[in-house]
Design an enzyme around this catalytic site. Structure first.
Site, PDB file in Angstrom:
ATOM      1  N   ASP A 215      14.962 -63.077 -29.768  1.00 39.26           N
ATOM      2  CA  ASP A 215      14.698 -63.855 -28.561  1.00 39.26           C
ATOM      3  C   ASP A 215      15.945 -64.671 -28.217  1.00 39.26           C
ATOM      4  OD1 ASP A 215      13.763 -65.670 -26.602  1.00 39.26           O
ATOM      5  OD2 ASP A 215      11.738 -65.571 -27.424  1.00 39.26           O
TER       6      ASP A 215
ATOM      7  N   ASP B  57      21.464 -58.006 -25.962  1.00 42.56           N
ATOM      8  CA  ASP B  57      21.909 -57.674 -24.616  1.00 42.56           C
ATOM      9  C   ASP B  57      22.051 -58.935 -23.769  1.00 42.56           C
ATOM     10  OD1 ASP B  57      19.206 -58.246 -24.416  1.00 42.56           O
ATOM     11  OD2 ASP B  57      18.833 -56.773 -22.836  1.00 42.56           O
TER      12      ASP B  57
ATOM     13  N   PHE C  63      13.404 -50.559 -25.132  1.00 43.29           N
ATOM     14  CA  PHE C  63      13.725 -51.897 -24.635  1.00 43.29           C
ATOM     15  C   PHE C  63      15.205 -51.973 -24.264  1.00 43.29           C
ATOM     16  CE2 PHE C  63      15.570 -56.041 -25.675  1.00 43.29           C
ATOM     17  CZ  PHE C  63      14.846 -56.875 -24.846  1.00 43.29           C
TER      18      PHE C  63
END
Length: 270
Positions: free
Chosen positions: A174, A210, A249
């Site tokens: 996260d 990312d 993802f």
């Protein structure tokens, strides 16, 4: 647990003390799978510290639930902080890599299938993902996967012996993008100090994200930490290694124009 069995590294910083004692939310104490993962495995070890993860309450499919009921007793374990894990017995002597946060487990299953000579201890708090990974492992005959339920910090600090890991993987944690939440990011100096005590010299910490600002922070804190050295001679990011699958993802992020950065840092001999 005695000090001699499991020397303790510096603890992570605590959040501000609370005025009242901790009472777990009801959803964390209700058993969803009596013979499966505990809703709050380390409740008695609760600490008033900033957490790097947010437990999610989401629907478990029939297949995931059946996998949890059928396989948890063999391939699952709760991170309760009560005892040190015998990794050699758990994985039959295989070198073990800890994966922190595996989502729905597709990439973990692919890596386990491609490298059966390495054990993967996959830690997460997401029950559907735990069930999905167990189902994938069973379907593919991958006996080198174990699923750990709970807080990876407690797992590292209280349940793993020193120098016991052949590597740690942290893929797409996260990013906590808001500035006031940056303190919740997992890759911080205190975490690296703890992780280094559980990694064998030469073991590799592999991170991928990312989120560009988080990648920059990762590179900065890893480069500055005395227990790690960059595997890239130029001191920058690494190309994506072949063993890390391109996940759904990640593909969605690339479609949106995100740039994925891999960082591979080796535990030094210090």
């Amino acid at each position: 647990m005695s000090e001699s069995r499991n020397p303790q590294p510096p603890s992570l910083p605590d959040a501000a003390p609370e005025a009242t004692s901790y009472v777990p939310p009801k959803w964390r104490t209700e058993p969803r799978f009596p013979d499966g993962p505990s809703p709050d495995p380390a409740g008695s070890h609760h600490e008033r510290r900033i957490r790097s993860f947010q437990p999610r309450r989401s629907r478990v499919t029939t297949g995931q639930g059946e996998a949890l009921k059928r396989l948890w007793g063999t391939w699952g374990l709760d991170i309760d902080g009560n005892e040190v894990i015998d990794l050699e017995a758990l994985f039959g002597g295989l070198p073990v890599v800890l994966e922190i946060g595996f989502g729905m487990g597709e990439a973990t299953a692919q890596m386990a299938a491609a490298d059966p000579a390495t054990g993967i201890l996959a830690a997460d708090v997401h029950t559907p993902g735990q069930g999905n990974l167990l189902a994938l492992a069973e379907r593919g005959g991958m006996t080198n996967v174990r699923v750990a339920n709970g807080d990876a910090i407690i797992l590292l600090r209280e349940m793993l012996p020193p120098d016991s890991l052949a590597g740690i993987r942290v893929y797409f944690p996260d990013p906590w993008p808001k500035a006031r939440h940056h303190k919740r990011r997992l890759i911080q100096p205190e975490f690296l100090t703890l992780a280094a005590t559980r990694m064998a010299p030469g073991a590799v910490l592999h991170c991928a994200t990312d989120w560009e600002p988080y990648a920059e922070q990762m590179l900065e804190v890893l480069t500055a930490h005395p227990d790690f050295e960059n595997t890239q001679s130029n001191g920058g990011y690494s190309p994506r290694p072949d063993f890390r699958p391109l996940t759904r993802f990640e593909g969605q992020g690339l479609d949106k124009g995100h740039v994925v950065h891999d960082l591979l840092f080796r535990r030094t001999e210090n």
